[in-house]
Design a protein around this motif. Structure first.
Motif, short mmCIF file in Angstrom:
data_model
loop_
_atom_site.label_atom_id
_atom_site.label_comp_id
_atom_site.label_asym_id
_atom_site.label_seq_id
_atom_site.Cartn_x
_atom_site.Cartn_y
_atom_site.Cartn_z
N LEU B 279 0.83 -1.21 0.00
CA LEU B 279 0.00 0.00 0.00
C LEU B 279 0.86 1.26 0.00
O LEU B 279 0.56 2.24 -0.68
CB LEU B 279 -0.87 -0.03 1.25
CG LEU B 279 -2.29 0.43 1.09
CD1 LEU B 279 -3.08 -0.67 0.42
CD2 LEU B 279 -2.90 0.75 2.41
N ALA B 282 2.08 1.86 -3.40
CA ALA B 282 1.01 2.32 -4.28
C ALA B 282 0.66 3.77 -3.98
O ALA B 282 0.44 4.57 -4.90
CB ALA B 282 -0.21 1.44 -4.13
N ILE B 283 0.61 4.12 -2.71
CA ILE B 283 0.24 5.49 -2.36
C ILE B 283 1.31 6.48 -2.79
O ILE B 283 1.02 7.56 -3.30
CB ILE B 283 -0.03 5.58 -0.84
CG1 ILE B 283 -1.38 4.96 -0.55
CG2 ILE B 283 0.00 7.03 -0.35
CD1 ILE B 283 -1.80 5.00 0.87
N THR B 299 2.27 7.87 4.96
CA THR B 299 1.19 6.99 5.41
C THR B 299 1.33 6.67 6.89
O THR B 299 0.37 6.70 7.64
CB THR B 299 1.20 5.68 4.61
OG1 THR B 299 1.33 6.01 3.24
CG2 THR B 299 -0.08 4.91 4.82
N PHE B 322 -6.91 6.19 1.94
CA PHE B 322 -6.50 5.18 0.95
C PHE B 322 -7.44 5.19 -0.25
O PHE B 322 -7.01 5.18 -1.40
CB PHE B 322 -6.51 3.78 1.58
CG PHE B 322 -5.41 3.58 2.59
CD1 PHE B 322 -4.29 4.41 2.59
CD2 PHE B 322 -5.49 2.57 3.54
CE1 PHE B 322 -3.28 4.23 3.51
CE2 PHE B 322 -4.47 2.40 4.46
CZ PHE B 322 -3.38 3.23 4.45
N VAL B 323 -8.74 5.21 0.05
CA VAL B 323 -9.72 5.15 -1.03
C VAL B 323 -9.57 6.38 -1.93
O VAL B 323 -9.55 6.27 -3.17
CB VAL B 323 -11.15 5.07 -0.45
CG1 VAL B 323 -12.18 5.25 -1.55
CG2 VAL B 323 -11.34 3.74 0.25
N VAL B 325 -6.96 8.28 -2.43
CA VAL B 325 -5.74 8.22 -3.24
C VAL B 325 -5.90 7.25 -4.40
O VAL B 325 -5.56 7.55 -5.54
CB VAL B 325 -4.52 7.82 -2.37
CG1 VAL B 325 -3.32 7.52 -3.24
CG2 VAL B 325 -4.19 8.93 -1.40
N VAL B 326 -6.48 6.08 -4.11
CA VAL B 326 -6.59 5.07 -5.16
C VAL B 326 -7.54 5.54 -6.27
O VAL B 326 -7.27 5.36 -7.46
CB VAL B 326 -7.08 3.72 -4.56
CG1 VAL B 326 -7.45 2.76 -5.67
CG2 VAL B 326 -6.00 3.14 -3.68
N PRO B 330 -4.46 7.22 -9.11
CA PRO B 330 -4.04 5.82 -9.26
C PRO B 330 -2.53 5.67 -9.43
O PRO B 330 -1.97 4.62 -9.13
CB PRO B 330 -4.80 5.33 -10.50
CG PRO B 330 -5.43 6.52 -11.10
CD PRO B 330 -5.39 7.65 -10.14
N GLY B 332 -0.43 7.23 -7.64
CA GLY B 332 0.19 7.59 -6.38
C GLY B 332 0.46 9.08 -6.28
O GLY B 332 0.16 9.86 -7.19
#
Lengths: 433, 360
Positions: B279, B282-283, B299, B322-323, B325-326, B330, B332
């Motif tokens: 995660l 990804a972030i 994070t 998280f949501v 950012v995703v 996407p 990051g």
């Protein structure tokens, strides 16, 4: 070329925004914020106090509360946290400690030992509290132990545990093995049978508890028919149940923890094995867990604790009424909840006696008696455990315990089992230190 | 296009420089406790560099890096525990009925051996694992599932061998490191700067790697493994190599982590922490090296911040972040600049996101 510059520019800006956010976040954590929420508000919504409490040292005393409010242990620990908040509220309503108001600073241990250690350090170093009430699992206590010792803080720990420990910076409000396990085995041998099946979750408490039980069985010439461990959170007990069928024990000594109890007792009942066939005595099933498992499948089985909601003392009547009033009529109390409640009072009285919250002085003054809901408790100044009355209870159809035996008087805590010759192998090396 | 890439690289260098200067200066303004926390985040930041090589550049998703992190941490933990019990049996072994030290405990008593083992042992395990999986062309999601299963195996093993590993309690109660008191703020500060030093060195080495032909091969494996294989490259050996490097980096991170936290237990290396590591990558923005580093630090800071401010409901805030950012980023945090730029520019369809990943 121009385009390229632009990319660089925006990149830098993006990076900068990131860094600024990061800095802001750190400073926000760092200086404790300035929004001094008013005190009544802080009392009403303790969970939101977090970092935003400004402590006025002349009128307030910060105390740390560190339980798992999220994760697998949250279900059990939240009740203890609530009982501690109740005790703090009572103390404040009665004028506080040393004339000052107690301000709880709540942190979430998130069911992870390293978070417990981190949060404990935060409470002691950043918030400068002198005392932390918290923990449940042995892992969380072991994680906090070096932190409270290094920072010379005090930890009040509310749950029965495996013993073999006595840190000068921890007060153990739960039962030591000789206040729960050893008397329970004696009682079982006398009343229920001599063929034991040991079943536990795979972690330190059941392992050490079972070592103690095995030594005790050997001493009494009783038989161990089988010993089984399942991982924490395990929910399939068919194999274990068929082993129970095969080995036909008279008694199952159950040290399972958490969800596993639900699965085990339901499957045991489904397999048609009732309390008439085999007696199960549990040491981690209290009123709260009975609500989750269902009183019907537990009826007739036993538990060993120092307190039940049905314990008949005037203090308990008042405590149960207050707890239900504060958190709802459908709530039940239980041993760790009671321990969480009285340990806050014990600390407050020790502070009153010492005249300061300073750790060494409080430790000196801590040999204090308090009329807890479960009967009088006294801190033993030798090992900082608590004298407690041992009670064995039978689960009734209503999900409450009926006491079938008690020790008449508070039992002296003996975390290293020094009083028992048969335990010398287990505790010898450690107690000798 | 070339100048875009060059400038992009330059800006990333500046970002790195700014970050390093900030991290050097922060201990002067923060309290000891905060410095210690930041040091832990830096240990995570080291770990994600290795993960980014593996996932961001080569496209191999490992949900099992908790194992390598844990190996490093346990090895250092054993060493510290030996120091604390000054050669005697640690307390938990006594309850578990052990009478003698297991051989690997005795070996790890020596600090140099412990440090080397903390990096080499994870690498050896990774070579063995990688060899059998990548050689047999176990790929993509099958590999990911396998790593996840291995995490479970490792955690179960650690818990069930309580007598030598400390079980669920893990290893804790350390007192000194190479003779210096761990509770002394000065020692912690030194460890902080050592961690920062390791982070910078690893970051530089990895960006060198990425900018070499070797790095191009990694990206080629991600974007078209078969083509590369048909051109005569042994792609599975590349995979084994990168997997091993990232495992070594994770081991180093684990060692630095345990020095600053003072405890290592199975919950810290289990399935959830292993996923969390991904995660962070990804972030931050995978395939950028510096992005995951920022991702890990941010994070974890956010986690601490939310948990301190709202102990009851902090997980919801973290989940929301998280949501968001995703959904909105996407690519990051590192794609933030690109997003802004795209909004400002009138030109359309110049680059697709995949090309941007590899533009480093």
């Amino acid at each position: 070329m121009k385009k390229g510059k632009k990319t660089e520019h925006t990149r830098l800006i993006a990076g900068f925004i990131g860094l600024v956010c990061f800095l802001l976040m750190l400073t926000a954590c760092g200086d404790g914020g300035e929004a001094a929420s008013d005190q009544a508000e802080a009392q009403m919504h303790p969970s939101e106090t977090g970092e935003e409490v400004n402590i006025d040292e002349s009128e307030q005393i910060p105390v740390g509360i560190l339980h798992s409010l999220s994760g697998t242990m949250a279900m059990s620990e939240t009740s203890v946290y609530e009982a501690e908040m109740l005790a703090i509220k009572e103390i404040n309503e009665a004028g506080g400690v040393l004339g000052k108001e107690l301000v709880p600073i709540v942190e979430d241990g998130a069911s992870e030992p390293n978070i417990f250690s981190e949060r404990a350090a935060k409470l002691l170093q950043q918030d400068e509290v002198d005392v932390i009430f918290g923990g449940w699992t042995s892992a969380s206590r072991k994680a906090m132990l070096p932190v409270v010792e290094d920072n010379n803080g005090l930890l009040f720990y509310p749950v029965q545990y495996e013993g073999m420990e006595a840190s000068p910076n921890i007060f153990y409000a739960g039962a030591a093995p000789n206040q729960q396990i050893v008397p329970a085995v004696d009682w079982l041998l006398e009343n229920e049978g001599t063929e034991f099946f040991l079943l536990g979750s795979d972690y330190v408490f059941p392992r050490v508890a079972n070592q103690i039980i095995k030594a005790q069985l050997e001493e009494n010439g009783a038989a161990l028919v089988d010993e089984q461990y399942t991982p924490l959170g395990h929910t399939d007990y068919n194999t274990v149940i068929s082993r129970i069928r095969e080995s036909e024990p008279e008694v199952i000594f159950n040290t399972l923890n958490g969800d596993s109890n639900v699965a085990f007792f339901k499957q045991l009942a489904d397999a048609g094995i009732t309390s008439d066939d085999v007696t199960v005595l549990s040491v981690s099933v209290a009123e709260e867990e009975i609500r989750g498992i269902g009183a019907d499948v537990l009826a007739g089985h036993y538990a060993s604790w120092n307190y039940y909601q049905t314990t008949d003392t005037p203090e308990n009547e008042e405590f149960v009424a207050k707890y239900k009033e504060a958190y709802g009529d459908d709530r039940v109390t239980g041993d760790p909840i009671e321990a969480g409640y009285f340990m806050v009072h014990l600390w407050a009285q020790a502070v009153e006696a010492a005249g300061t919250t300073e750790v060494d002085a409080v430790r000196e003054a801590a040999a204090i008696e308090f009329n807890a809901p479960g009967g009088p408790v006294v801190i033993d100044s030798d090992n900082q455990h608590v004298y407690k009355t041992v009670r064995i209870g039978e689960v009734g159809e209503d999900g409450q315990f009926t006491e079938v035996w008690n020790s008449d008087e508070p039992v002296k805590p003996d975390p290293f089992l020094e009083e028992y010759d048969w335990a010398s192998d287990i505790s010898g090396t450690l107690a000798g230190e | 296009m070339k100048s875009v890439v060059a400038n992009y690289m330059i800006s990333r260098k500046w970002l790195l420089l700014a970050l390093v200067i900030l991290l050097i200066l922060l201990p002067f303004v923060l309290s000891d406790f905060r410095v210690n926390l930041l040091g832990r985040y830096l240990a995570f930041a080291i770990l994600v560099i290795g993960l980014d090589l593996l996932w961001g550049y080569m496209g191999v998703l490992s949900l099992g890096h908790g194992i390598f992190f844990g190996l490093g941490a346990y090895i250092m933990g054993i060493h510290l525990k030996m120091e604390a019990s000054s050669g005697g049996l640690p307390d938990f072994m006594m309850w578990s009925g052990m009478t003698e030290l297991p051989w690997f405990w005795t070996v790890l008593q020596h600090p140099v051996i412990a440090i080397l083992a903390g990096i080499i042992v994870p690498m050896i395990i990774a070579v063995i694992l990688g060899f059998f999986t990548f050689r047999n062309r176990i790929q993509d999601v099958y590999f990911t599932i396998l790593t996840q299963a291995l995490v479970m195996v490792t955690v179960t093993l650690l818990i069930s061998r309580q007598d030598v590993t400390g079980g669920t309690n893990g290893l804790t109660g350390f007192s000194t490191i190479f003779g210096f008191s761990l509770s002394d703020p000065a020692t912690q500060r030194v460890i902080y700067y050592v961690t920062l030093g390791c982070l910078v060195i690893i970051l530089l080495i990895c960006s060198r790697l990425i900018n070499s032909l070797f790095g191009k091969a990694l990206i080629a494996i991600r974007d078209g493994e078969n083509r590369l294989r048909f051109s005569g490259y042994d792609t599975s050996m590349f995979k084994v190599l990168v997997f091993t490097i990232s495992a070594g980096i994770a081991g180093l991170a684990g060692m630095l982590f345990v020095m600053q936290v003072g405890i290592i237990s199975p919950t810290q290396i289990g399935i959830i922490p292993s996923i969390e590591m991904i995660l962070w990558v990804a972030i931050g923005g995978r395939g950028t090296l510096i992005g995951p580093v920022i991702g890990a630090i941010l994070t974890n800071s956010a986690k601490t911040f939310f948990s301190e401010s709202y102990p009851d409901i902090w997980l919801y805030f973290l989940g929301a972040v998280f949501v968001i950012v995703v959904i909105f980023l996407p690519g990051g945090l590192m794609s933030l600049g690109k997003k802004l730029k795209r909004r400002n520019s009138n030109e359309k369809g110049q680059t697709n996101s995949k090309a941007d990943y590899s533009a480093s």
